[in-house]
Design a protein around this motif. Structure first.
Motif, PDB file in Angstrom:
ATOM      1  N   THR A  12       1.227  -1.117   0.352  1.00 28.05           N
ATOM      2  CA  THR A  12      -0.280   0.182  -0.359  1.00 28.05           C
ATOM      3  C   THR A  12       1.223   1.452   0.061  1.00 28.05           C
ATOM      4  O   THR A  12       1.685   0.942   0.483  1.00 28.05           O
ATOM      5  CB  THR A  12      -1.178  -0.075   1.375  1.00 28.05           C
ATOM      6  N   PHE A  13       0.800   1.950  -0.713  1.00 26.77           N
ATOM      7  CA  PHE A  13       0.865   3.376  -0.608  1.00 26.77           C
ATOM      8  C   PHE A  13       0.430   4.624  -0.072  1.00 26.77           C
ATOM      9  O   PHE A  13      -0.573   4.891  -0.216  1.00 26.77           O
ATOM     10  CB  PHE A  13       1.444   4.294  -2.071  1.00 26.77           C
ATOM     11  N   LYS A  14       0.856   5.400   0.534  1.00 31.04           N
ATOM     12  CA  LYS A  14       1.044   5.912   1.104  1.00 31.04           C
ATOM     13  C   LYS A  14       0.863   7.422   0.583  1.00 31.04           C
ATOM     14  O   LYS A  14       1.947   8.041   0.771  1.00 31.04           O
ATOM     15  CB  LYS A  14       1.060   6.531   2.827  1.00 31.04           C
ATOM     16  N   TYR A  28       5.301  -8.062   7.881  1.00 32.31           N
ATOM     17  CA  TYR A  28       5.032  -6.968   7.757  1.00 32.31           C
ATOM     18  C   TYR A  28       6.064  -6.300   7.274  1.00 32.31           C
ATOM     19  O   TYR A  28       7.120  -6.617   8.531  1.00 32.31           O
ATOM     20  CB  TYR A  28       3.946  -6.231   8.798  1.00 32.31           C
ATOM     21  N   SER A  29       6.473  -5.156   6.637  1.00 35.46           N
ATOM     22  CA  SER A  29       7.100  -3.865   6.774  1.00 35.46           C
ATOM     23  C   SER A  29       6.741  -2.500   6.523  1.00 35.46           C
ATOM     24  O   SER A  29       5.864  -2.391   5.672  1.00 35.46           O
ATOM     25  CB  SER A  29       8.150  -4.665   5.451  1.00 35.46           C
ATOM     26  N   PRO A  30       6.707  -1.694   7.690  1.00 32.34           N
ATOM     27  CA  PRO A  30       6.889  -0.054   7.792  1.00 32.34           C
ATOM     28  C   PRO A  30       7.634   0.054   6.755  1.00 32.34           C
ATOM     29  O   PRO A  30       7.487   1.967   6.991  1.00 32.34           O
ATOM     30  CB  PRO A  30       6.235   0.112   8.518  1.00 32.34           C
ATOM     31  N   PHE A  31       9.082  -0.037   6.415  1.00 31.79           N
ATOM     32  CA  PHE A  31      10.219   0.682   6.222  1.00 31.79           C
ATOM     33  C   PHE A  31      10.703  -0.247   4.593  1.00 31.79           C
ATOM     34  O   PHE A  31      11.569   0.532   4.309  1.00 31.79           O
ATOM     35  CB  PHE A  31      11.170   0.259   7.039  1.00 31.79           C
ATOM     36  N   PHE A  61       2.943  -6.068   2.833  1.00 29.85           N
ATOM     37  CA  PHE A  61       2.295  -7.302   3.781  1.00 29.85           C
ATOM     38  C   PHE A  61       2.008  -8.555   2.480  1.00 29.85           C
ATOM     39  O   PHE A  61       2.338  -8.541   1.753  1.00 29.85           O
ATOM     40  CB  PHE A  61       0.230  -7.105   3.936  1.00 29.85           C
ATOM     41  N   LEU A  62       2.606 -10.168   3.639  1.00 32.10           N
ATOM     42  CA  LEU A  62       2.931 -11.321   3.488  1.00 32.10           C
ATOM     43  C   LEU A  62       2.022 -12.827   3.701  1.00 32.10           C
ATOM     44  O   LEU A  62       2.210 -12.277   4.715  1.00 32.10           O
ATOM     45  CB  LEU A  62       4.502 -11.023   3.034  1.00 32.10           C
TER      46      LEU A  62
END
Length: 253
Positions: free
Chosen positions: A36-38, A217-220, A235-236
């Motif tokens: 997802t993109f912000k 999960y990665s927010p980085f 997300f995986l």
């Protein structure tokens, strides 16, 4: 790249004294991911934005006597990306200019990295594995299906754009990829990396085989995809088969 080598050296220095007492396994499997993109710019409208990831894995893992883990990870990631955005600008005449961009493409990357974690045994046949994962990516192939730029000029304020037709409209094919910047092809680029956390449920199905259900999960995420926002969440979900090599006994040693 030297910082990555230093990190490898530190990890090996810490874990090498225990390596004689552990056990090896090899894993292969498939993960499906969504990114997802912000976009925090109020003048940018993200009409559609997704990146679906097909990930194929080959992993070599070492489990220490104290249930800590270290693994070397490799594989292939295939990204199917659709990105559609509009940037709104107030022009000098008090009207509104809308600059649009739509891209649809496929990006294939090779992946190499490592993980550290802990294997928490639930019972004799199942366990939960918690990991911290680092991956470096190498962009191998880019297939462009569509990459279009549009310009619309309105003689009305921004809040009236949807109710009026543009005075001027243009659309053209525009390849905005900076191949040198993104490290194409198969070049090492510092920013083409990903750090994520994951949890796995492992279930023994035969004496030396386990089935693993994976979630990550990665927010980085920092991969330089020039058609995506710099703010990304990954997300995986995946399924893997694990083969554990027979552990040597003292007689074998």
């Amino acid at each position: 790249m030297s910082s990555v080598n230093h990190l490898y050296t530190i990890v090996l220095f810490i874990f090498f004294p225990f390596a004689h007492f552990g056990q090896w396994n090899i894993q292969t499997g498939y993960d499906f991911g969504a990114m997802t993109f912000k976009e925090y710019n109020s003048n940018v409208n993200m009409n559609s934005k997704w990146d679906f990831v097909n990930r194929f894995n080959l992993i070599t893992e070492y489990s220490f006597k104290n249930d800590f883990l270290f693994s070397v990870n490799s594989g292939l990631d295939i990204h199917n990306i659709l990105f559609d955005q509009e940037r709104v600008v107030i022009n000098s005449n008090g009207g509104t200019d809308v600059y649009g961009g739509r891209s649809e493409l496929n990006i294939q990357t090779y992946r190499l990295g490592f993980s550290t974690g802990y294997n928490w045994h639930l019972n004799k046949s199942s366990s939960l594995v918690f990991k911290f994962n680092f991956h470096q990516f190498f962009i191998n192939r880019i297939t462009i299906f569509q990459m279009t730029s549009t310009v619309k000029n309105y003689d009305v304020p921004q809040d009236e754009v949807t109710e009026n037709d543009p005075l001027y409209f243009s659309s053209e094919l525009n390849n905005r990829l900076d191949y040198q910047k993104i490290g194409y092809r198969n070049k090492w680029k510092r920013d083409n990396n990903n750090v994520n956390v994951s949890v796995e449920y492992r279930r023994q199905v035969f004496s030396l085989y386990h089935l693993t259900f994976f979630a990550g999960y990665s927010p980085f995420d920092r991969r330089i995809y020039p058609v995506t926002s710099e703010k990304r969440n990954l997300f995986l979900l995946g399924l893997r088969i694990v083969y554990t090599f027979p552990q040597k006994s003292k007689k074998d040693e």
